[in-house]
Design an enzyme around this catalytic site. Structure first.
Site, short mmCIF file in Angstrom:
data_model
loop_
_atom_site.label_atom_id
_atom_site.label_comp_id
_atom_site.label_asym_id
_atom_site.label_seq_id
_atom_site.Cartn_x
_atom_site.Cartn_y
_atom_site.Cartn_z
CG ASP A 39 -2.05 -1.12 1.27
OD1 ASP A 39 -2.13 -1.48 -0.02
OD2 ASP A 39 -3.05 -1.19 1.95
CE1 TYR B 84 -9.01 -5.43 -1.10
CE2 TYR B 84 -9.18 -3.23 -1.18
CZ TYR B 84 -8.95 -4.26 -0.42
OH TYR B 84 -8.47 -3.63 0.74
CD GLU C 82 -7.10 -6.32 -6.21
OE1 GLU C 82 -6.74 -5.12 -5.91
OE2 GLU C 82 -7.30 -6.91 -5.08
#
Length: 406
Positions: free
Chosen positions: A55, A361, A378
């Site tokens: 992230d 996701y 994903e």
């Protein structure tokens, strides 16, 4: 508890088109968002471009444009970066688009985080390094205005009570009354000791960012009273024409979190555990969308539902579709759940697996003209971070699959 995943005979999965794929250099694409623009028959697919899967290594948002053809297929153009969706010295994350139909303006919300500051560091220190921003387009995403930082006008001093926050990720929604709703969540700090958050008291709660004037100004709703994280929302219209805003949020108790708002997202009443929707131990983002039910329900399907524990009740003018990994243990086996009675707490069908294997996701879109759903997700063979793929399917396929497994 929780619904048992199901497949049609032969394990049919709709064909996929890879839109973003992990590069040999380590560049990874994550956090998909999808919007369908009815006027131009255009899909816009968004994602984060990262230098790695972490992230903290997010860099910039990217977009691909898909043109709906007469035969139902989609022609995808090349990927393009959105350098205007940024703030200096910040990284851009969590794309969340919403289309305002009256002014024909597309808003793309996102958050900008200072440098490589991680979410966990913000939670531990209580020092919020996140900004709420958006860009807008009046020509279906061909050109964009510069980024607007609306942190102060929307959140104001409340930001000092939040360790961090984000929008979506995924799509926002415009309600029938014209209100624009952006799903969001914040890590609320209930107690501090020597300026630091008291450990184990900071946890996420879902809320809305909304506009009642076609996107000119934005406001913040109240947080759910229960733990709830990344979320998406959908409007449910009941049989009397009343609006209910539905929230489906990531959770950490083995099941998803659901809530309803009777005032268009200003606040939500009585959040509950969705015990038919399983959640992985650490949770995962999921996508939900509302749509009008078919005028005629196949007799076989109606009979099978009549004998099921989930009521086929004509209490709404809206059905829901939800998309999320179906495994209780890890992020794999992406499933689509149908809810024909969304105001009931037990309205979800068993899921249809549309991708067997690692899944993460996702985001859903609906095309009214051909009664077709499309999604980004994903997925991969060894890891859900291998690619972001596009897929389309019909309500008939969803209903036939569920009927075969009843």
């Amino acid at each position: 508890m929780g619904n048992t995943p199901s497949k049609s005979d032969g394990g049919y999965e709709p064909p996929k088109t890879t839109l973003f794929e992990k590069e040999p250099s380590g560049v990874t694409y994550r956090i998909p968002a999808l919007v369908y623009l009815r006027r131009s028959g255009t899909f816009l697919a968004f994602a984060e471009k990262r230098t790695s899967s972490r992230d903290s290594d997010a860099k910039v948002l990217v977009m691909r444009r898909g043109l709906q053809r007469d035969d139902g297929s989609v022609q995808w153009l090349s990927s393009e970066e959105l350098p205007m969706a940024c703030l200096p010295n910040h990284r851009t994350m969590n794309p969340c688009p919403v289309f305002e139909k009256n002014t024909r303006t597309l808003f793309l919300f996102f958050v900008c985080i200072l440098g490589h500051t991680s979410e966990n560091r913000q939670i531990i220190t209580g020092k919020n390094k996140t900004r709420l921003c958006y860009i807008s387009s009046g020509d279906d995403g061909h050109t964009w205005n510069e980024a607007e930082d609306v942190t102060q006008s929307v959140i104001g001093e409340t930001i000092h009570k939040w360790a961090t926050f984000a929008v979506g990720p995924g799509h926002g929604v415009q309600l029938e009354n014209g209100r624009l709703v952006i799903p969001a969540y914040a890590y609320y700090i209930p107690y501090r000791c020597f300026c630091f958050p008291v450990p184990h008291t900071v946890y996420p709660r879902a809320l809305t960012v909304y506009s009642t004037d076609f996107g000119k100004t934005w406001h913040m709703g109240k947080m759910l009273h229960k733990r709830s994280c990344e979320c998406e929302m959908a409007e449910i219209i009941d049989h009397e024409g009343r609006s209910h805003l539905y929230c489906n949020a990531r959770n950490f108790g083995g099941y998803r979190r659901e809530a309803l708002s009777e005032n268009s997202g200003v606040f939500f009443d009585k959040p509950r555990m969705a015990r038919e929707l399983v959640e992985q131990p650490r949770g995962c983002q999921g996508s939900v969308i509302g749509f009008p039910p078919p005028e005629f329900i196949p007799s076989e399907d109606a009979e099978s539902k009549a004998s099921d524990t989930s009521p086929l009740s004509p209490d709404t003018q809206t059905w829901l579709l939800f998309m999320h990994p179906t495994s209780k243990h890890c992020r794999r086996d992406m499933g689509v759940y149908l809810n024909r009675s969304p105001l009931h707490s037990r309205g979800w069908d068993r899921p249809w697996i549309i991708h067997s294997g690692p899944s993460g996701y996702s985001d859903l879109a609906y095309n009214r003209e051909n009664d077709q759903f499309s999604c980004l997700m994903e997925c991969g063979k060894e890891s859900e971070l291998e690619q972001i793929a596009f897929m389309s399917f019909t309500l008939k396929e969803v209903m036939q699959t569920n009927r075969k497994t009843c």
